[in-house]
Design a protein around this motif. Structure first.
Motif, PDB file in Angstrom:
ATOM      1  N   ASP A   1      34.206  -1.404  18.263  1.00  0.00           N
ATOM      2  CA  ASP A   1      35.729  -0.986  18.101  1.00  0.00           C
ATOM      3  C   ASP A   1      35.827  -0.948  16.439  1.00  0.00           C
ATOM      4  N   ARG A   2      36.024   0.303  15.922  1.00  0.00           N
ATOM      5  CA  ARG A   2      36.097   0.499  14.377  1.00  0.00           C
ATOM      6  C   ARG A   2      37.749   0.479  14.077  1.00  0.00           C
ATOM      7  N   ALA A   3      38.541   0.109  14.989  1.00  0.00           N
ATOM      8  CA  ALA A   3      39.937   0.351  14.713  1.00  0.00           C
ATOM      9  C   ALA A   3      40.572  -0.526  13.666  1.00  0.00           C
ATOM     10  N   ALA A   4      41.415  -0.245  12.607  1.00  0.00           N
ATOM     11  CA  ALA A   4      41.762  -0.990  11.634  1.00  0.00           C
ATOM     12  C   ALA A   4      43.230  -0.619  11.053  1.00  0.00           C
ATOM     13  N   SER A   5      44.001  -1.397  10.624  1.00  0.00           N
ATOM     14  CA  SER A   5      45.392  -1.081  10.286  1.00  0.00           C
ATOM     15  C   SER A   5      45.342  -1.621   8.661  1.00  0.00           C
TER      16      SER A   5
ATOM     17  N   PRO B   1      40.062  -8.856   6.910  1.00  0.00           N
ATOM     18  CA  PRO B   1      40.263  -9.875   5.985  1.00  0.00           C
ATOM     19  C   PRO B   1      41.753 -10.096   5.692  1.00  0.00           C
ATOM     20  N   GLY B   2      42.686  -9.040   6.056  1.00  0.00           N
ATOM     21  CA  GLY B   2      44.033  -9.549   6.282  1.00  0.00           C
ATOM     22  C   GLY B   2      44.517  -9.911   5.012  1.00  0.00           C
ATOM     23  N   PRO B   3      45.253 -11.154   5.145  1.00  0.00           N
ATOM     24  CA  PRO B   3      45.851 -11.599   3.845  1.00  0.00           C
ATOM     25  C   PRO B   3      45.014 -11.863   2.782  1.00  0.00           C
TER      26      PRO B   3
ATOM     27  N   ILE C   1      41.096  -5.774  10.351  1.00  0.00           N
ATOM     28  CA  ILE C   1      40.211  -4.985  11.252  1.00  0.00           C
ATOM     29  C   ILE C   1      40.204  -5.540  12.485  1.00  0.00           C
ATOM     30  N   ARG C   2      40.521  -4.705  13.677  1.00  0.00           N
ATOM     31  CA  ARG C   2      40.685  -5.161  14.858  1.00  0.00           C
ATOM     32  C   ARG C   2      39.617  -6.205  15.437  1.00  0.00           C
ATOM     33  N   ALA C   3      38.327  -5.537  15.253  1.00  0.00           N
ATOM     34  CA  ALA C   3      37.139  -6.246  15.924  1.00  0.00           C
ATOM     35  C   ALA C   3      36.979  -7.517  15.285  1.00  0.00           C
TER      36      ALA C   3
ATOM     37  N   ARG D   1      53.300  -0.088   8.318  1.00  0.00           N
ATOM     38  CA  ARG D   1      51.678  -0.246   8.700  1.00  0.00           C
ATOM     39  C   ARG D   1      51.271   1.091   8.967  1.00  0.00           C
ATOM     40  N   VAL D   2      50.045   1.138   8.894  1.00  0.00           N
ATOM     41  CA  VAL D   2      49.222   2.578   9.364  1.00  0.00           C
ATOM     42  C   VAL D   2      48.094   2.246  10.189  1.00  0.00           C
ATOM     43  N   ARG D   3      47.843   2.808  11.208  1.00  0.00           N
ATOM     44  CA  ARG D   3      46.474   2.650  12.045  1.00  0.00           C
ATOM     45  C   ARG D   3      45.487   3.807  11.668  1.00  0.00           C
ATOM     46  N   GLY D   4      44.146   3.265  11.468  1.00  0.00           N
ATOM     47  CA  GLY D   4      43.128   4.057  11.131  1.00  0.00           C
ATOM     48  C   GLY D   4      41.662   3.744  11.718  1.00  0.00           C
ATOM     49  N   THR D   5      40.966   4.368  11.223  1.00  0.00           N
ATOM     50  CA  THR D   5      39.341   4.159  11.801  1.00  0.00           C
ATOM     51  C   THR D   5      38.455   3.834  10.637  1.00  0.00           C
TER      52      THR D   5
END
Ligand code: ITT
Ligand code: NA
Length: 207
Positions: A99-103, A74-76, A67-69, A152-156
């Protein structure tokens, strides 16, 4: 037989959909997940351990939601976050941010006890660099070669929608549809796991 090493049935459904049920079967083996913020290192260590355990070609899948923001949280630690605060509260945390961006990211690590140098290598330079980075960092057994494939994939992030998939799929929207609203094939066509599986399949076909 290629073994897909995971305790997560959702991952297995997607791998079988992509590779075919005749080509791959689940190895429900809980390998040691080292403490690291690098999915590739975690997966590489797991693949060596799983291959030594099973004696069959092993594909380990380490993945997470970034989660970018929240600086990649939580990543790994996504599996831990899902088990503790859960999907709803992860969404609540994200919803407080503008900012709701995540990947999603997925690293597949392949180990079959063989080296990779003698075979033709159609994989791009990034994968070779990653494979080298995953390389020997311990005793002789650790030096078993491992090949890495990343997607990888980007999303919201959105309020939970949909019944399919697993994990954080209900809150991850890609072009208007959450991953939980997609079937396995539809998700594989665009997802982090699908992209990593595509790279693996292309390479493995030449092997
Ligand atoms: P194994 O380690 O046994 O494979 P796991 O679920 O613990 O199972 P990870 O350690 O790779 O796997 O954790 C990944 C977590 O990231 C997973 O539990 C989900 O919470 C999340 N995740 C990864 N890929 C996902 C996907 O495609 N859709 C939804 N959530 C995903
Ligand atoms: Na895990």
């Amino acid at each position: 037989m290629l073994r897909y090493v995971t305790t997560n049935p959702g991952k297995v459904r997607e791998a079988e959909e992509y590779l075919g049920e005749e080509a791959v079967s689940q190895l429900d083996y809980d390998y040691t997940e080292i403490q690291s913020d690098d999915l590739g290192r975690i997966a590489a260590r797991g693949a060596r351990e799983a291959y030594r355990h099973a004696g069959e070609p092993a594909l380990v899948d380490d993945a997470g939601l970034f989660i970018r923001a929240l600086s990649g949280f939580p990543g790994p630690y996504s599996s831990y976050a899902e088990d503790t605060i859960g999907v709803e509260r992860t969404w609540e945390l994200a919803s407080e941010e503008d900012d709701r961006a995540a990947s999603f990211r997925c690293v597949l690590a392949y180990c079959d006890g063989e080296g990779f140098d003698a075979s033709p290598d159609p994989v791009d330079k990034d994968d070779r660099v990653a494979a080298a980075a995953a390389g020997p960092d311990g005793d002789d057994e650790e030096a078993l070669p491992v090949k890495l494939f990343e997607g990888r994939v980007r999303g919201t992030l959105v309020e939970p929608r949909g019944e399919g998939g697993f994990g954080f799929d209900p809150i991850f929207e890609h072009e208007g549809t959450t991953f939980a609203e997609m079937g396995e094939a539809e998700k594989n066509a665009i997802s982090h796991r699908g992209r990593a599986l595509a790279k693996f399949a292309e390479w493995h076909a030449e092997r």
